[in-house]
Design a protein around this motif. Structure first.
Motif: not given
Length: 293
Positions: A220-221, A227-230, A13-17
């Motif tokens: 984007t991808a 983010f959606i995964h988490t 989640l942190a990486v996604a952010t």
């Protein structure tokens, strides 16, 4: 979920952010007309997401024709959000653009009673006033000739479009995978924005391709998919709280790569805006827990 799994998902989640935060620097840095950047982001990002959906065997077709108006409208709102946000970044700077965008949690809270059978909460008025104070501090001199003021106003309008898009999706579409929804929306935008490639100046596209690919793939991808995964493992409230550090990541990256140094007003106004975002995320999370218990 075990402690190790929790730590791993929290790290993702942190990486996604962090990855999503790169939109600020890339949006400011890429030397192309804004509509062209957004079309390339949609077309290339859509390609990456399509390949991912094929790999995961996701069904990307509409489940009902009744969903088409909602997905179409949400796509147009998403496109308007992206275009105005990138204009905001180019007119002002990364800090002002990202901070003004993060008025969207309070805007969402103020608009939600118009979409759902929820009671209007007076606390949202207080939060809205704090946000307005934060915006005023960001640009104490409201001179409409100022690029900063134009950027802030466009950033707030972008937040308004983003809030509307999320509310429309939440109201009508619940049975779709998040990645599939993202693919459908940017697929629509790729078609809608295609004409800009024939009317805008794209003469330096070759020199900008590496950065456009970073925006489409990393921001984007990968960023949005992670983010959606988490969201499967954390509440929307928790995800939103962590997501609120986006402007901080963006400001740090802008300092490192663009040599943008925020002034004192940016820190004070930004603190007020991010505080309201965190408060509203916390409140919405607690309300959901109470309603489900």
């Amino acid at each position: 979920m075990t402690n190790n799994q929790h730590t791993n998902q929290l790290s993702l989640l942190a990486v996604a952010t962090l990855l999503i935060s790169t939109s600020g620097v890339l949006g400011k840095f890429i030397d192309l007309p804004t509509p062209t950047i957004i079309w390339l982001r949609c077309a290339l990002g859509g390609l990456f997401l399509y390949l991912f959906c094929r790999y995961k065997s996701y069904n990307i077709k509409l489940k009902s024709k009744k969903d088409l108006p909602t997905i179409l409208l949400s796509a147009l709102l998403l496109g308007t959000h992206w275009v105005t946000y990138f204009y905001a970044l180019k007119l002002s700077n990364v800090a002002l653009g990202m901070l003004s965008l993060f008025t969207f949690p309070v805007i969402t809270a103020l608009l939600e009673p118009l979409f759902f059978k929820t009671k209007f909460n007076a606390v949202h008025i207080v939060l809205g006033v704090i946000v307005l104070i934060g915006i005023y501090i960001l640009a104490p001199e409201f001179n409409f000739e100022s690029g900063d003021v134009k950027g802030i106003l466009l950033g707030v309008f972008s937040a308004f479009c983003y809030a509307l898009r999320n509310l429309f999706l939440k109201q009508h579409v619940k049975q779709y995978n998040g990645t599939v929804l993202m693919l459908q929306q940017i697929g629509i935008l790729s078609v809608v924005l295609l004409p800009v490639m024939f009317f805008m100046d794209v003469s330096n596209l070759k020199t900008q391709y590496p950065y456009v690919i970073l925006l489409a793939l990393v921001t984007t991808a990968i960023g949005h998919s992670l983010f959606i995964h988490t969201l499967k493992y954390f509440s929307v409230s928790t995800a939103s709280l962590i997501n609120s550090v986006q402007p901080i990541f963006g400001i740090i990256m802008a300092y490192l790569f663009l040599n943008e140094i925020p002034n004192v007003n940016t820190f004070i106004g930004g603190t007020l805006i991010l505080t309201t975002a965190i408060i509203e995320s916390n409140r919405s999370g607690k309300n959901k827990k109470n309603s489900s218990s």
